[in-house]
Design an enzyme around this catalytic site. Structure first.
Site, PDB file in Angstrom:
ATOM      1  N   CYS A 108      -5.246 -18.674  18.781  1.00  0.00           N
ATOM      2  CA  CYS A 108      -6.191 -18.740  19.831  1.00  0.00           C
ATOM      3  C   CYS A 108      -6.851 -17.297  20.317  1.00  0.00           C
ATOM      4  O   CYS A 108      -7.565 -17.409  21.141  1.00  0.00           O
ATOM      5  CB  CYS A 108      -5.536 -19.516  21.324  1.00  0.00           C
ATOM      6  SG  CYS A 108      -4.246 -18.308  22.020  1.00  0.00           S
ATOM      7  N   TYR A 123       7.037  -3.380  12.437  1.00  0.00           N
ATOM      8  CA  TYR A 123       6.153  -2.676  13.413  1.00  0.00           C
ATOM      9  C   TYR A 123       6.845  -2.396  14.769  1.00  0.00           C
ATOM     10  O   TYR A 123       6.629  -1.078  15.226  1.00  0.00           O
ATOM     11  CB  TYR A 123       4.956  -3.827  13.618  1.00  0.00           C
ATOM     12  CG  TYR A 123       3.879  -3.552  12.684  1.00  0.00           C
ATOM     13  CD1 TYR A 123       3.773  -4.399  11.515  1.00  0.00           C
ATOM     14  CD2 TYR A 123       2.952  -2.546  12.654  1.00  0.00           C
ATOM     15  CE1 TYR A 123       2.852  -4.070  10.455  1.00  0.00           C
ATOM     16  CE2 TYR A 123       2.084  -2.324  11.445  1.00  0.00           C
ATOM     17  CZ  TYR A 123       2.090  -3.208  10.538  1.00  0.00           C
ATOM     18  OH  TYR A 123       1.150  -3.063   9.300  1.00  0.00           O
ATOM     19  N   HIS A 153      -8.173   1.418  11.760  1.00  0.00           N
ATOM     20  CA  HIS A 153      -7.193   0.507  11.189  1.00  0.00           C
ATOM     21  C   HIS A 153      -6.581  -0.242  12.455  1.00  0.00           C
ATOM     22  O   HIS A 153      -5.421  -0.720  12.202  1.00  0.00           O
ATOM     23  CB  HIS A 153      -6.446   1.212  10.299  1.00  0.00           C
ATOM     24  CG  HIS A 153      -7.225   1.491   8.950  1.00  0.00           C
ATOM     25  ND1 HIS A 153      -6.794   2.401   8.000  1.00  0.00           N
ATOM     26  CD2 HIS A 153      -8.299   1.054   8.393  1.00  0.00           C
ATOM     27  CE1 HIS A 153      -7.428   2.635   7.117  1.00  0.00           C
ATOM     28  NE2 HIS A 153      -8.462   1.843   7.245  1.00  0.00           N
TER      29      HIS A 153
HETATM   30  C1  BV8 Z   1     -10.759  -4.174   2.722  1.00  0.00           C
HETATM   31  C2  BV8 Z   1      -3.020  -0.240   9.042  1.00  0.00           C
HETATM   32  C3  BV8 Z   1     -12.549  -5.795   2.371  1.00  0.00           C
HETATM   33  C4  BV8 Z   1      -1.958  -0.863   8.978  1.00  0.00           C
HETATM   34  C5  BV8 Z   1      -3.741   0.526   7.042  1.00  0.00           C
HETATM   35  C6  BV8 Z   1     -12.279   0.270  -3.038  1.00  0.00           C
HETATM   36  C7  BV8 Z   1     -11.567   1.066  -4.155  1.00  0.00           C
HETATM   37  C8  BV8 Z   1      -9.837   0.737  -4.255  1.00  0.00           C
HETATM   38  C9  BV8 Z   1      -9.256  -0.204  -3.680  1.00  0.00           C
HETATM   39  C10 BV8 Z   1      -9.884  -0.771  -2.542  1.00  0.00           C
HETATM   40  C11 BV8 Z   1     -11.515  -0.643  -2.457  1.00  0.00           C
HETATM   41  N1  BV8 Z   1     -11.866  -1.400  -1.307  1.00  0.00           N
HETATM   42  C12 BV8 Z   1     -10.740  -2.212  -0.739  1.00  0.00           C
HETATM   43  C13 BV8 Z   1      -9.669  -1.509  -1.615  1.00  0.00           C
HETATM   44  C14 BV8 Z   1      -8.469  -2.217  -1.238  1.00  0.00           C
HETATM   45  C15 BV8 Z   1      -7.853  -1.711  -0.279  1.00  0.00           C
HETATM   46  C16 BV8 Z   1      -7.421  -0.199  -0.844  1.00  0.00           C
HETATM   47  O1  BV8 Z   1      -8.249   0.765  -0.301  1.00  0.00           O
HETATM   48  N2  BV8 Z   1      -6.363   0.021  -1.402  1.00  0.00           N
HETATM   49  C17 BV8 Z   1      -5.976   1.442  -1.990  1.00  0.00           C
HETATM   50  C18 BV8 Z   1      -4.540   1.708  -1.422  1.00  0.00           C
HETATM   51  C19 BV8 Z   1      -6.245   1.634  -3.367  1.00  0.00           C
HETATM   52  N3  BV8 Z   1      -8.505  -1.637   1.202  1.00  0.00           N
HETATM   53  C20 BV8 Z   1      -8.303  -2.635   1.864  1.00  0.00           C
HETATM   54  O2  BV8 Z   1      -7.579  -3.553   1.714  1.00  0.00           O
HETATM   55  C21 BV8 Z   1      -9.281  -2.443   3.121  1.00  0.00           C
HETATM   56  N4  BV8 Z   1      -9.942  -3.824   3.520  1.00  0.00           N
HETATM   57  O3  BV8 Z   1     -11.301  -3.560   1.620  1.00  0.00           O
HETATM   58  O4  BV8 Z   1     -11.299  -5.243   3.187  1.00  0.00           O
HETATM   59  C22 BV8 Z   1     -11.973  -6.842   1.543  1.00  0.00           C
HETATM   60  C23 BV8 Z   1     -11.598  -8.085   2.075  1.00  0.00           C
HETATM   61  C24 BV8 Z   1     -11.348  -8.933   1.217  1.00  0.00           C
HETATM   62  C25 BV8 Z   1     -11.104  -9.039  -0.032  1.00  0.00           C
HETATM   63  C26 BV8 Z   1     -11.378  -7.670  -0.698  1.00  0.00           C
HETATM   64  C27 BV8 Z   1     -11.763  -6.862   0.000  1.00  0.00           C
HETATM   65  C28 BV8 Z   1      -8.016  -2.236   4.353  1.00  0.00           C
HETATM   66  C29 BV8 Z   1      -7.402  -1.138   4.202  1.00  0.00           C
HETATM   67  C30 BV8 Z   1      -6.820  -0.809   5.599  1.00  0.00           C
HETATM   68  C31 BV8 Z   1      -5.216  -1.157   5.548  1.00  0.00           C
HETATM   69  N5  BV8 Z   1      -4.522  -0.734   6.446  1.00  0.00           N
HETATM   70  N6  BV8 Z   1      -3.254   0.763   8.114  1.00  0.00           N
HETATM   71  C32 BV8 Z   1      -0.642   0.002   9.250  1.00  0.00           C
HETATM   72  O5  BV8 Z   1      -0.859   1.162   9.390  1.00  0.00           O
HETATM   73  O6  BV8 Z   1       0.416  -0.700   9.121  1.00  0.00           O
HETATM   74  S1  BV8 Z   1      -4.039   1.661   5.615  1.00  0.00           S
HETATM   75  C33 BV8 Z   1      -3.001   3.008   6.181  1.00  0.00           C
HETATM   76  O7  BV8 Z   1      -2.626   3.662   4.820  1.00  0.00           O
HETATM   77  C34 BV8 Z   1      -3.252   3.976   7.133  1.00  0.00           C
HETATM   78  O8  BV8 Z   1      -4.152   3.520   8.271  1.00  0.00           O
HETATM   79  C35 BV8 Z   1      -4.096   5.035   6.285  1.00  0.00           C
HETATM   80  O9  BV8 Z   1      -5.585   4.466   6.124  1.00  0.00           O
HETATM   81  C36 BV8 Z   1      -3.420   4.689   4.868  1.00  0.00           C
HETATM   82  C37 BV8 Z   1      -2.739   6.074   4.631  1.00  0.00           C
HETATM   83  O10 BV8 Z   1      -3.526   6.846   4.072  1.00  0.00           O
HETATM   84  P1  BV8 Z   1      -3.383   8.385   4.932  1.00  0.00           P
HETATM   85  O11 BV8 Z   1      -3.580   8.106   6.351  1.00  0.00           O
HETATM   86  O12 BV8 Z   1      -4.336   9.116   4.009  1.00  0.00           O
HETATM   87  O13 BV8 Z   1      -1.975   8.752   4.567  1.00  0.00           O
HETATM   88  P2  BV8 Z   1      -0.954   9.278   3.391  1.00  0.00           P
HETATM   89  O14 BV8 Z   1       0.340   9.255   3.369  1.00  0.00           O
HETATM   90  O15 BV8 Z   1      -1.913   8.464   2.097  1.00  0.00           O
HETATM   91  O16 BV8 Z   1      -1.549  10.687   2.997  1.00  0.00           O
HETATM   92  C38 BV8 Z   1      -1.148  11.658   4.097  1.00  0.00           C
HETATM   93  C39 BV8 Z   1      -1.913  12.956   3.742  1.00  0.00           C
HETATM   94  O17 BV8 Z   1      -1.561  13.986   4.813  1.00  0.00           O
HETATM   95  C40 BV8 Z   1      -1.462  13.701   2.466  1.00  0.00           C
HETATM   96  O18 BV8 Z   1      -2.678  14.002   1.755  1.00  0.00           O
HETATM   97  C41 BV8 Z   1      -0.593  14.748   2.829  1.00  0.00           C
HETATM   98  O19 BV8 Z   1      -0.568  15.877   1.711  1.00  0.00           O
HETATM   99  C42 BV8 Z   1      -1.271  15.125   4.195  1.00  0.00           C
HETATM  100  N7  BV8 Z   1      -0.277  15.787   5.228  1.00  0.00           N
HETATM  101  C43 BV8 Z   1       1.153  15.810   5.362  1.00  0.00           C
HETATM  102  N8  BV8 Z   1       1.640  16.550   6.278  1.00  0.00           N
HETATM  103  C44 BV8 Z   1       0.409  17.030   6.659  1.00  0.00           C
HETATM  104  C45 BV8 Z   1      -0.580  16.778   5.913  1.00  0.00           C
HETATM  105  N9  BV8 Z   1      -1.653  17.321   6.067  1.00  0.00           N
HETATM  106  C46 BV8 Z   1      -1.958  18.439   7.111  1.00  0.00           C
HETATM  107  N10 BV8 Z   1      -0.614  18.592   7.906  1.00  0.00           N
HETATM  108  C47 BV8 Z   1       0.329  18.046   7.870  1.00  0.00           C
HETATM  109  N11 BV8 Z   1       1.362  18.581   8.618  1.00  0.00           N
END
Ligand code: BV8
Length: 248
Positions: free
Chosen positions: A132, A69, A121
């Site tokens: 605490c 981080y 997030h």
């Molecule tokens: C939870 C903070 C309840 C930390 C982050 C339902 C279905 C499947 C899985 C799950 C579900 N429900 C829950 C889950 C599990 C999990 C999940 O979703 N897993 C996924 C991976 C399958 N979710 C969780 O765990 C969530 N909590 O459900 O709690 C619970 C509690 C107890 C027990 C069970 C359930 C918490 C999720 C939050 C995690 N924390 N971030 C940190 O940052 O270090 S997530 C982190 O990754 C980001 O915050 C963001 O959300 C995610 C990344 O996604 P994107 O932002 O979309 O980025 P990515 O790289 O994927 O995509 C970038 C996009 O931009 C691409 O499309 C690319 O083409 C495009 N792009 C690139 N350049 C450009 C562009 N577009 C335009 N212009 C450009 N120049």
């Protein structure tokens, strides 16, 4: 549909909208030099989310998670908002109601001047003691060892890790904004992380007009009213100009 030709219908929808939501992800900050998570240059190609972005990993190796981080905080401190962030902040001044709902923890929407922001997030600038719950923000040095609270507890970044619940106040407010908006933009997100991505379907369910801005199609592209493929920093200023002309 490529960026150049934003449909008249979409421009009309935006210019006459009472409420607009911008739902953003890592792609929004890519042009500011902050790496995205997925795709060929994504963070998750090199590092494992299960080793870094979850509570058990933090308890097992707090220094490693802290070091990661810190590394990201350094990149964020050396970066500035891009033209896309500034365009969204500008929309807030010309449209009745604009809300930013972001998955990003990088503070760039705020630094670009957006006021109405919900952070699903968390935020990398905030930290708290896991024992605490005392908050520590600016005073935390970028040390390579996980800092300790005066109570002896470990201090962690105030971000949502996988398996953790989202801050309910932020999520409920984001849900309200998404379910009561006329136009819902999806900018720079792969729409695979839940429950954040469920807001896209909630907005659709309630009749919002969905506009995707991404360099490529995503999981959610099939339900969009319009998809504009290109970089957020190029497309958003263009839409802003065209809406300003329409409102003039
Ligand atoms: C939870 C903070 C309840 C930390 C982050 C339902 C279905 C499947 C899985 C799950 C579900 N429900 C829950 C889950 C599990 C999990 C999940 O979703 N897993 C996924 C991976 C399958 N979710 C969780 O765990 C969530 N909590 O459900 O709690 C619970 C509690 C107890 C027990 C069970 C359930 C918490 C999720 C939050 C995690 N924390 N971030 C940190 O940052 O270090 S997530 C982190 O990754 C980001 O915050 C963001 O959300 C995610 C990344 O996604 P994107 O932002 O979309 O980025 P990515 O790289 O994927 O995509 C970038 C996009 O931009 C691409 O499309 C690319 O083409 C495009 N792009 C690139 N350049 C450009 C562009 N577009 C335009 N212009 C450009 N120049």
């Amino acid at each position: 549909m490529s960026a150049e030709t934003i449909s008249k219908n979409t421009l009309e929808k935006i210019a006459s909208a009472k409420s607009v939501v911008f739902f953003t992800g890592a792609g929004m900050s890519a042009e500011s030099g902050i790496p995205v998570f997925r795709g060929k240059d994504g963070i998750w190609n090199k590092l494992k989310p299960e080793e870094l972005a979850n509570f058990d990993a933090f308890l097992k190796n707090p220094d490693l998670v802290w070091e990661w981080y810190n590394h990201r905080k350094q990149i964020i401190h050396e970066s500035v908002p891009n033209k896309g962030h500034f365009a969204i902040a500008e929309f807030e001044k010309i449209l009745p109601e604009v809300t930013v709902v972001t998955q990003n923890i990088d503070n760039l929407h705020k630094r670009a001047g957006s006021k109405n922001i919900y952070e699903l997030h968390g935020n990398i600038e905030r930290n708290f003691c896991i024992k605490c719950h005392t908050y520590y923000n600016e005073e935390i040095e970028l040390t390579d060892k996980a800092p300790r609270c005066k109570c002896g507890g470990l201090i962690r970044p105030d971000v949502v890790w996988f398996g953790e619940y989202l801050p309910q106040d932020q999520f409920i407010a984001s849900e309200n904004a998404s379910e009561n908006c006329d136009v819902f933009f999806i900018v720079g997100t792969s729409a695979v992380v839940f429950p954040a991505a469920s807001l896209i379907y909630a907005a659709k369910e309630k009749g919002a007009y969905l506009v995707e801005i991404n360099i490529e199609s995503t999981e959610a592209s099939r339900i969009m009213n319009e998809s504009l493929y290109g970089r957020a920093g190029d497309i958003l200023p263009k839409i802003l100009e065209e809406v300003k002309n329409k409102l003039a």
